[in-house]
Design a protein around this motif. Structure first.
Motif, PDB file in Angstrom:
ATOM      1  N   VAL A 168      71.276 -16.743 -18.930  1.00  0.00           N
ATOM      2  CA  VAL A 168      69.832 -16.860 -18.770  1.00  0.00           C
ATOM      3  C   VAL A 168      69.225 -15.469 -18.888  1.00  0.00           C
ATOM      4  N   ALA A 169      68.191 -15.340 -19.705  1.00  0.00           N
ATOM      5  CA  ALA A 169      67.461 -14.085 -19.807  1.00  0.00           C
ATOM      6  C   ALA A 169      66.180 -14.190 -19.001  1.00  0.00           C
ATOM      7  N   VAL A 170      65.854 -13.138 -18.264  1.00  0.00           N
ATOM      8  CA  VAL A 170      64.645 -13.095 -17.446  1.00  0.00           C
ATOM      9  C   VAL A 170      63.818 -11.894 -17.874  1.00  0.00           C
ATOM     10  N   THR A 171      62.566 -12.131 -18.226  1.00  0.00           N
ATOM     11  CA  THR A 171      61.650 -11.027 -18.501  1.00  0.00           C
ATOM     12  C   THR A 171      60.818 -10.757 -17.254  1.00  0.00           C
ATOM     13  N   GLY A 172      60.160  -9.609 -17.232  1.00  0.00           N
ATOM     14  CA  GLY A 172      59.313  -9.279 -16.093  1.00  0.00           C
ATOM     15  C   GLY A 172      60.065  -8.988 -14.824  1.00  0.00           C
ATOM     16  N   ALA A 173      61.344  -8.626 -14.929  1.00  0.00           N
ATOM     17  CA  ALA A 173      62.160  -8.433 -13.727  1.00  0.00           C
ATOM     18  C   ALA A 173      61.758  -7.204 -12.929  1.00  0.00           C
ATOM     19  N   THR A 174      60.942  -6.324 -13.509  1.00  0.00           N
ATOM     20  CA  THR A 174      60.453  -5.172 -12.748  1.00  0.00           C
ATOM     21  C   THR A 174      59.150  -5.499 -12.026  1.00  0.00           C
ATOM     22  N   ALA A 196      63.826  -7.253 -29.614  1.00  0.00           N
ATOM     23  CA  ALA A 196      63.861  -8.474 -28.808  1.00  0.00           C
ATOM     24  C   ALA A 196      64.941  -9.429 -29.306  1.00  0.00           C
ATOM     25  N   ARG A 197      65.082  -9.530 -30.615  1.00  0.00           N
ATOM     26  CA  ARG A 197      66.121 -10.407 -31.172  1.00  0.00           C
ATOM     27  C   ARG A 197      67.503  -9.952 -30.727  1.00  0.00           C
ATOM     28  N   THR A 198      67.742  -8.649 -30.765  1.00  0.00           N
ATOM     29  CA  THR A 198      69.028  -8.108 -30.315  1.00  0.00           C
ATOM     30  C   THR A 198      69.233  -8.359 -28.821  1.00  0.00           C
ATOM     31  N   ALA A 199      68.180  -8.160 -28.035  1.00  0.00           N
ATOM     32  CA  ALA A 199      68.277  -8.309 -26.586  1.00  0.00           C
ATOM     33  C   ALA A 199      68.556  -9.749 -26.174  1.00  0.00           C
ATOM     34  N   LEU A 200      68.186 -10.702 -27.023  1.00  0.00           N
ATOM     35  CA  LEU A 200      68.305 -12.113 -26.666  1.00  0.00           C
ATOM     36  C   LEU A 200      69.492 -12.820 -27.310  1.00  0.00           C
ATOM     37  N   GLU A 201      70.297 -12.098 -28.049  1.00  0.00           N
ATOM     38  CA  GLU A 201      71.473 -12.722 -28.670  1.00  0.00           C
ATOM     39  C   GLU A 201      72.434 -13.236 -27.597  1.00  0.00           C
ATOM     40  N   GLY A 202      72.887 -14.457 -27.753  1.00  0.00           N
ATOM     41  CA  GLY A 202      73.816 -15.059 -26.803  1.00  0.00           C
ATOM     42  C   GLY A 202      73.158 -15.731 -25.621  1.00  0.00           C
ATOM     43  N   VAL A 203      71.823 -15.676 -25.553  1.00  0.00           N
ATOM     44  CA  VAL A 203      71.086 -16.268 -24.438  1.00  0.00           C
ATOM     45  C   VAL A 203      70.856 -17.753 -24.702  1.00  0.00           C
ATOM     46  N   GLU A 204      71.093 -18.563 -23.695  1.00  0.00           N
ATOM     47  CA  GLU A 204      70.857 -20.000 -23.777  1.00  0.00           C
ATOM     48  C   GLU A 204      69.427 -20.364 -23.364  1.00  0.00           C
ATOM     49  N   VAL A 254      68.107 -18.649 -28.961  1.00  0.00           N
ATOM     50  CA  VAL A 254      67.721 -19.187 -27.660  1.00  0.00           C
ATOM     51  C   VAL A 254      67.326 -20.649 -27.822  1.00  0.00           C
ATOM     52  N   ARG A 255      67.854 -21.491 -26.944  1.00  0.00           N
ATOM     53  CA  ARG A 255      67.626 -22.931 -27.076  1.00  0.00           C
ATOM     54  C   ARG A 255      66.484 -23.463 -26.225  1.00  0.00           C
ATOM     55  N   HIS A 256      66.187 -22.788 -25.123  1.00  0.00           N
ATOM     56  CA  HIS A 256      65.192 -23.313 -24.177  1.00  0.00           C
ATOM     57  C   HIS A 256      64.373 -22.142 -23.652  1.00  0.00           C
TER      58      HIS A 256
END
Length: 296
Positions: free
Chosen positions: A14-20, A68-76, A105-107
């Motif tokens: 799971v990728a989370v943005t805004g974590a700061t 962003a594409r690189t950062a999200l590779e492998g994220v479901e 990213v699927r979802h």
């Protein structure tokens, strides 16, 4: 994590943005405590919270599609907190969504707004509506968390003299605590497939006029608060001292105008339905009942 898991039944990333920030940070902390494999997508790695060995950090901005594409590779599943106010915010959102889809990213779980519509009185809600449409056309599964105005923010609208001023009239707002939005997001992210295609209005337990908000703040804090209703012209004039960009001035003033219009007066049960607990009241929020992380 159970070492006997196979690769086919291991938890999905799971990728989370805004974590700061306040919202993304709460969500990330709660998921990390559950042992969910996380990737925090941030603009500045030095500001990313340290949440354990199963939490990765990747650097990208919404506008930088390649990063962003690189950062999200492998994220479901992606938790996408809406970007900060900017003239090009919608363009940033579209670039990030496109990058997510390209990365596989699927979802995508997106923090939208209760009154999101192309003709919403609140000007920033129009960006949310357009982002939702772009997400729906992206091919990814979606879940929209349409939160009302933050109750935390409305409390802070009072100036040094305790005056809240704006063209809200007798309109009502079902403002919601950030902690409750975080709890709802965590509930969705723990089982994204159960919320595929859903849109939830996230509100507080009641809709208050700003005059009622001021009176209740006075009682809860012991400090006098009042509401001063303004005309639209008066609202723009009273904010001119900050010399805001026109789109910021429009957003500030339309916050109150949207309350007057009734667009954000609806009260939903979504927070309780998703989390199993009632949303925080004004008094609970003021007294510190929100806690430091999303509640269980």
């Amino acid at each position: 994590m159970d070492s006997t898991r196979t690769s086919s039944d291991s938890p999905r990333l799971v990728a989370v943005t805004g974590a700061t920030g306040a919202l993304g940070g709460r969500v990330a902390a709660a998921l990390a405590a559950d042992g969910v494999p996380l990737r925090l997508v941030v603009r500045d790695a030095s500001r990313a919270p340290s949440l354990g060995e199963h939490v990765e950090v990747a650097v990208a901005s919404y506008a930088d599609r390649a990063a962003a594409r690189t950062a999200l590779e492998g994220v479901e599943t992606l938790f996408m907190v809406s970007a900060a106010e900017a003239v090009d915010r919608l363009d940033q959102h579209r670039a990030f969504v496109d990058a997510a889809v390209e990365a596989g990213v699927r979802h995508i779980v997106y923090t939208s707004f209760q009154g999101a519509a192309p003709d919403a009185v609140f000007t920033l809600a129009r960006d949310h509506a357009a982002t939702e449409q772009h997400l729906l056309a992206s091919g990814a599964a979606t879940t929209f968390l349409r939160d009302s105005f933050y109750l935390d923010a409305l409390i802070d609208f009072a100036d040094a003299d305790g005056v809240i001023r704006g063209p809200a009239g007798e309109g009502r707002v079902a403002a919601v605590a950030r902690a409750d939005v975080a709890d709802a997001a965590v509930a969705v992210l723990r089982d994204p497939s159960a919320h595929r295609g859903a849109a939830y209005d996230l509100t507080g337990p009641e809709a208050l006029s700003l005059a009622e908000l001021a009176a209740r703040l006075t009682t809860a804090t012991g400090r006098g608060h009042t509401f001063v209703d303004e005309t639209l012209d008066e609202a723009y004039a009273s904010r001119a001292a900050w010399n805001p960009e026109p789109y910021i001035a429009d957003a500030w003033v339309s916050t109150y105008a949207s309350i007057a219009s009734g667009e954000v007066s609806g009260v939903s049960t979504a927070v309780r339905d998703l989390t199993g607990h009632d949303p925080l009241t004004l008094e609970q929020l003021v007294s510190g009942s929100a806690g430091t992380t999303a509640r269980r």
